[in-house]
Design a protein around this motif. Structure first.
Motif, short mmCIF file in Angstrom:
data_model
loop_
_atom_site.label_atom_id
_atom_site.label_comp_id
_atom_site.label_asym_id
_atom_site.label_seq_id
_atom_site.Cartn_x
_atom_site.Cartn_y
_atom_site.Cartn_z
N ASN A 151 1.13 -3.31 -6.25
CA ASN A 151 0.96 -2.08 -5.47
C ASN A 151 -0.40 -1.49 -5.57
O ASN A 151 -1.20 -1.66 -6.28
CB ASN A 151 1.77 -0.85 -6.32
CG ASN A 151 3.34 -0.87 -6.44
OD1 ASN A 151 3.92 -1.54 -5.10
ND2 ASN A 151 4.04 -0.16 -7.04
N MET B 42 1.84 6.95 -9.98
CA MET B 42 1.42 5.50 -9.74
C MET B 42 2.56 4.80 -10.34
O MET B 42 2.74 4.86 -11.73
CB MET B 42 -0.16 5.06 -9.93
CG MET B 42 -0.97 5.73 -9.08
SD MET B 42 -2.54 5.47 -9.79
CE MET B 42 -2.72 3.55 -9.56
N TRP C 279 0.66 -1.15 -0.05
CA TRP C 279 0.03 -0.05 -0.10
C TRP C 279 0.89 1.34 0.02
O TRP C 279 1.71 1.31 0.90
CB TRP C 279 -0.96 0.09 1.13
CG TRP C 279 -1.96 -0.90 1.20
CD1 TRP C 279 -1.81 -2.14 0.26
CD2 TRP C 279 -3.31 -0.63 1.93
NE1 TRP C 279 -3.04 -2.84 0.50
CE2 TRP C 279 -3.86 -2.22 1.25
CE3 TRP C 279 -3.91 -0.05 2.83
CZ2 TRP C 279 -5.43 -2.34 1.75
CZ3 TRP C 279 -5.09 -0.24 3.02
CH2 TRP C 279 -6.11 -1.40 2.66
N ILE D 194 -0.04 7.60 -2.28
CA ILE D 194 -0.23 8.73 -2.98
C ILE D 194 -1.79 8.98 -3.13
O ILE D 194 -2.67 8.27 -3.39
CB ILE D 194 0.30 8.36 -4.52
CG1 ILE D 194 1.86 8.03 -4.25
CG2 ILE D 194 -0.06 9.19 -5.49
CD1 ILE D 194 2.49 7.47 -5.57
N TYR E 275 -3.04 1.54 -4.00
CA TYR E 275 -3.24 3.02 -3.71
C TYR E 275 -4.46 3.30 -2.98
O TYR E 275 -5.55 3.79 -3.80
CB TYR E 275 -2.86 3.86 -5.01
CG TYR E 275 -1.33 3.52 -5.54
CD1 TYR E 275 -0.32 4.37 -5.30
CD2 TYR E 275 -1.40 2.45 -6.60
CE1 TYR E 275 0.76 4.08 -5.67
CE2 TYR E 275 -0.18 2.32 -7.20
CZ TYR E 275 1.05 3.25 -6.74
OH TYR E 275 2.08 2.75 -7.15
#
Length: 205
Positions: A98, A88, A77, A80, A100
């Motif tokens: 990943n 990203m 996590w 952004i 977000y």
């Protein structure tokens, strides 16, 4: 003092880099007077991304050079916000995905600050090392006026990088004006922060 990112890490890193001749590993993108320009952006990968990746591999029980799982085994996590969605990135380790959460919740930085205020939490600054050349003039002034010990560390660090690394031409500085940091004429409308250009999407959030 400033909350400008784990301070014990930033301070130690500043001391270690300033006390070397900058010929080992990645260094921050300092401004050069001859030739005129900036050094390549590379420090975030070595100082942030790689240590996190090494810890992930350790937690998965992987030894050096051992291949990781073929399927996604880790959700990472990253904080952004929606207004910086262009930062990203896809993790270079295929078994790490990943995530977000702020973007998934459609939260901008302003939304995050509003949430912090509603919960009576202190307002967090953007994260960065105390000596980061990507800081805007407003951030430098805030450090100078509100975090004097960090400011003195940054000024001392700037003075120690002037000769650069072995074989480098010209002199290195941490501010675009290319003068000692304590001689810079700061203006709110001058240099904005440049973290949107940061290669790993990990700094200045």
């Amino acid at each position: 003092d400033s909350l400008d990112v784990p301070l014990f890490v930033a301070r130690q890193l500043a001391i270690e880099v300033a006390n070397t001749d900058m010929h080992r590993g990645s260094i921050p993108p300092f401004y050069l007077d001859q030739p005129f320009g900036m050094l390549p952006i590379q420090c975030s990968k070595e100082f942030k991304t790689r240590p996190v990746q090494n810890k992930i591999r350790e937690m998965l029980g992987l030894v050096p050079k051992q291949r990781g799982p073929k399927e996604v085994a880790v959700n990472q996590w990253l904080g952004i916000s929606l207004d910086e969605a262009h930062r990203m990135k896809t993790c270079e380790m295929k078994f790490v995905e990943n995530r977000y959460p702020l973007i998934e919740m459609r939260m901008s930085r302003a939304d995050c600050l509003r949430w912090m205020d509603e919960k009576s939490y202190p307002m967090p600054p953007k994260s960065s090392c105390v000596f980061c050349p990507f800081k805007g003039d407003g951030q430098w002034m805030d450090m100078r006026d509100n975090a004097p010990s960090d400011w003195l560390l940054a000024v001392d660090f700037d003075s120690k990088i002037r000769k650069g690394y072995h074989g480098m031409e010209g002199a290195a500085y941490i501010h675009k004006q290319r003068v000692p940091l304590d001689q810079v004429t700061f203006r709110h409308d001058a240099q904005p922060n440049m973290f949107g250009n940061e290669c790993e999407g990990m700094c200045g959030v």
